[in-house]
Each structure stands twice: as structure tokens, then as C-alpha cells.
Design a protein around this motif. Structure first.
Motif, PDB file in Angstrom:
ATOM      1  N   ARG A 159      46.668  40.397  45.895  1.00  0.00           N
ATOM      2  CA  ARG A 159      45.733  39.666  46.753  1.00  0.00           C
ATOM      3  C   ARG A 159      45.260  40.500  47.936  1.00  0.00           C
ATOM      4  N   ASP A 162      42.696  42.803  45.858  1.00  0.00           N
ATOM      5  CA  ASP A 162      41.641  42.014  45.212  1.00  0.00           C
ATOM      6  C   ASP A 162      41.656  40.606  45.818  1.00  0.00           C
ATOM      7  N   ILE A 164      40.767  36.893  47.432  1.00  0.00           N
ATOM      8  CA  ILE A 164      39.915  35.752  47.100  1.00  0.00           C
ATOM      9  C   ILE A 164      39.981  34.799  48.292  1.00  0.00           C
ATOM     10  N   ARG A 209      39.536  29.279  34.941  1.00  0.00           N
ATOM     11  CA  ARG A 209      39.006  30.470  35.621  1.00  0.00           C
ATOM     12  C   ARG A 209      37.821  31.047  34.861  1.00  0.00           C
ATOM     13  N   ARG A 214      37.432  27.159  40.508  1.00  0.00           N
ATOM     14  CA  ARG A 214      38.215  27.880  41.511  1.00  0.00           C
ATOM     15  C   ARG A 214      39.678  27.438  41.471  1.00  0.00           C
ATOM     16  N   SER A 266      39.364  45.223  39.415  1.00  0.00           N
ATOM     17  CA  SER A 266      38.948  43.826  39.500  1.00  0.00           C
ATOM     18  C   SER A 266      38.206  43.561  40.806  1.00  0.00           C
ATOM     19  N   ARG A 270      34.425  42.145  41.198  1.00  0.00           N
ATOM     20  CA  ARG A 270      34.187  40.907  41.941  1.00  0.00           C
ATOM     21  C   ARG A 270      33.147  41.135  43.049  1.00  0.00           C
ATOM     22  N   SER A 305      31.087  32.822  37.642  1.00  0.00           N
ATOM     23  CA  SER A 305      31.648  33.087  38.970  1.00  0.00           C
ATOM     24  C   SER A 305      32.131  34.525  39.027  1.00  0.00           C
ATOM     25  N   ASP A 307      35.110  35.400  39.856  1.00  0.00           N
ATOM     26  CA  ASP A 307      36.440  35.453  39.250  1.00  0.00           C
ATOM     27  C   ASP A 307      36.335  35.554  37.732  1.00  0.00           C
ATOM     28  N   LEU A 311      37.638  38.688  35.546  1.00  0.00           N
ATOM     29  CA  LEU A 311      38.623  38.425  34.496  1.00  0.00           C
ATOM     30  C   LEU A 311      38.129  38.923  33.140  1.00  0.00           C
TER      31      LEU A 311
END
Length: 346
Positions: A159, A162, A164, A209, A214, A266, A270, A305, A307, A311
């Protein structure tokens, strides 16, 4: 998004042979603080009239709204089938309320006194919430404790690299049926839990996801669950715990350097999606990820999205380079010492 502060809530629980543990769950739910309107929906995998009557008496004495149903007992436990049936009962109770919330936990789990209120707060901001599930650690399982501590540190690094915005720290790495919550309209749109013998929780969260919903892994939504070594679902948590208790060697995990590199890829995907990538940037990203440009263009055009985009482009590895846990702990400490905190993405 409708407000969750006063939304009706159903708590959906599958039950199979839980005479010893289920009354404690009912008591914990009856004691919820600031929960607002909610109803407990129990689905018994097989008819257990004595247990059902005992639970009904306990719920009525506590003033808890409760509805029960049983389904034909399957030859073997099927976590997805039972949880899907419990959620279906909950949806029946909700009717067509567009602002409703659907929560699920397990019959061997004890939610914190503010579990429903914390779930409401999370679902006012996101579509799906995965609560923090702590084991009661009876019996003690030192290898599992060590693995979970490592995964917590690794997820903190993920986190950081990457980030969010709708999953602020402190977060956690877990997703489990012992604490999952959905906006009811989102649950319906996903088609509900699949009838998988195990990991039905992971499957629906992954689907959410990829559909652009979300997900927040929220440490404020807390549940304590059993560390029993013989559970109901085949290949479930109990089987994992039993195997780790008997293990003579430390488990092997993905090399943290590889995981760190994946988190950075990732984050790049994003950020590019959120910024609205130009053709030149898509070409650069395709080269960086070693991803076919035509496929990347298609994913960029259809991903719902950031995410979902990340993914799709940077999925978890199928056969990662692995190392033993002791080596991974050393390597992760080195990575945590080296990295610099990043800015948060939306």
C-alpha cells in the motif's frame, strides 16, 4: 452512493454443526453498539431443530430480529453453497431497498461490539468491505503467527508502493467470509457467492474488483474467529492451520523483491489510467510491463476502474519464485529500509 448511516442491514450466517459456538455469535450480535436497524439471517446446512430453537429463544430474549431457514444437508460441506443461501435469505428480508447493506460472518466467529457500525461507516465510502479477522489462537500456532506477521508487513509495503485513497492505513492483507460486507445492490450485480467448496469469499472479492467496485480492507471492522484445526469446509482455514501446526519447516512465500517490483508496476498502471493515458504513454507502459500493445489498448478502453485496470495488467503470479519465510523476512526488512513513501492515488 446512498447513505449507509440509516440503511437496513442483514447479517447472513451459514451454519453447520455449530451447537457449541453459534450461541456466542448470537450474543455478540445482540450486543452491537450503535448498530441501527439490522436483522440476523441464519441458514442451517441441514435441519438442526434443537439448535435452532435454542438460538431463537436466545435471540428473542435479547430483542434481536432473527429469521432462520434450513437447506438440504449436502453430502460434503460446501462453503459457497451455504453462504450463498444465507445471503439469499438476507436479500429476501431486504426486499427492493436500494440503500440496504449485506454483511456476512461465520458461526464460529465473534464480531467486535461495533462491527455493524464500523461496517456501515466503511460502506458509506466503498462498495465492499473486508474486515480484519483475528484468530483466537487456541491452540497456539507460532508458525502461522509468524507468517501472518510477515504478510502484514508485506501488505503495508504494497500500500506504500501502490496506494489506494479509499483504503487508507492502517489496512490489512486479509479477505475472508468471517467479515465481509456489501452494498446489497453491488452484491446482486455480482451474482452473489459462487457455490465453491472453498474460497467463495476470495472469488467474489476478485470479481468485485474486476467489475470496478471499490474494496476496502478495513482494520476498524473487527472479528475474532476460531483457530480450530478441524473445520466444516474442505481446504478451508482449519486445514491450513492443521498443516502449519504439523509442519517441520517454515512455509515458502513469494520473494519479496519480486512482490515489490509487481507493486510498482501496478502503481504505474493505476496512475496512468487515472491520468488518462495518451497513445505514447500506452506504448511506454506496454514495453515496461512486457504486455502486448493491442491487448493493453483493449484493457484501457474497457476497464471500469484504475484498480480493475491494474489487476488485469499486473495479476498475482501463478508460479512465483519462492523463498523460505526466514529469508523472506530478512529481504523484506531490507526493502522496507530502502523504499521511500509515495503519494496516494485515487
Amino acid at each position: 452512493m446512498p447513505s449507509a448511516a440509516s440503511a437496513p442491514v442483514v447479517v447472513c450466517v451459514p451454519v453447520r454443526d455449530e451447537a457449541r459456538r453459534l450461541p456466542a455469535l448470537v450474543a455478540a450480535l445482540a450486543a452491537q453498539m450503535d448498530a441501527g436497524e439490522f436483522e440476523l439471517c441464519l441458514v442451517f446446512d441441514g435441519d438442526e431443530p434443537a439448535l435452532r430453537e435454542r438460538v431463537v429463544r436466545k435471540a428473542r430474549a435479547a430483542g434481536l430480529a432473527l429469521v432462520c431457514r434450513h437447506i438440504a444437508r449436502g453430502r460434503a460441506p460446501n462453503a459457497g453453497r451455504a453462504r450463498r443461501a444465507a445471503a439469499a435469505l438476507g436479500l429476501e428480508m431486504l426486499g427492493d431497498r436500494s440503500d440496504a447493506l449485506l454483511l456476512t460472518t461465520d458461526a464460529d466467529s465473534i464480531p467486535a461490539p461495533d462491527w455493524i457500525a464500523a461496517s456501515r461507516a466503511a460502506l458509506a465510502e466503498v462498495d465492499v468491505v473486508a474486515g480484519y479477522v483475528r484468530r483466537d489462537n487456541r491452540p497456539p500456532l507460532p508458525i502461522r503467527d509468524r507468517l501472518e506477521a510477515y504478510l502484514e508487513r508485506l501488505y503495508a509495503l504494497e500500500r506504500e508502493l501502490d496506494p489506494i485513497a479509499y483504503e487508507p492505513a492502517p489496512s490489512h492483507p486479509g479477505v475472508g467470509g468471517a467479515s465481509l460486507g456489501f452494498r446489497a445492490d453491488v452484491y446482486r450485480a455480482l451474482g452473489g457467492f459462487g457455490e465453491h467448496p472453498f474460497e467463495e469469499d476470495l472469488a467474489i472479492v476478485d470479481a468485485a474488483r474486476r467489475a470496478g467496485y471499490r474494496l476496502r480492507r478495513d482494520r476498524a471492522v473487527r472479528v475474532t474467529t476460531s483457530s480450530r484445526l478441524f473445520g466444516r469446509a474442505r481446504s478451508g482455514l482449519a486445514d491450513d492451520l492443521r498443516g502449519q501446526r504439523a509442519a517441520r519447516e517454515l512455509p515458502r512465500v513469494e520473494h519479496p523483491a519480486d512482490a515489490s517490483a509487481r507493486y510498482r508496476r501496478s502503481a504505474a498502471a493505476r496512475a496512468l489510467f487515472l491520468a488518462g493515458a495518451s497513445e505514447a504513454e500506452l506504448i511506454e507502459l506496454a514495453a515496461h510491463l512486457d504486455y502486448p500493445l493491442a491487448d493493453l489498448r483493449r484493457v484501457a478502453a474497457t476497464a471500469p476502474s484504475a484498480d480493475a485496470f491494474a489487476l488485469a495488467l499486473v495479476p498475482p503470479p501463478i508460479a512465483p519464485r519462492d523463498v523460505d519465510l526466514a529469508t523472506a523476512e530478512i529481504e523484506l526488512t531490507r526493502l522496507l529500509d530502502q523504499h521511500e513513501p509515495t503519494m496516494s492515488h485515487a
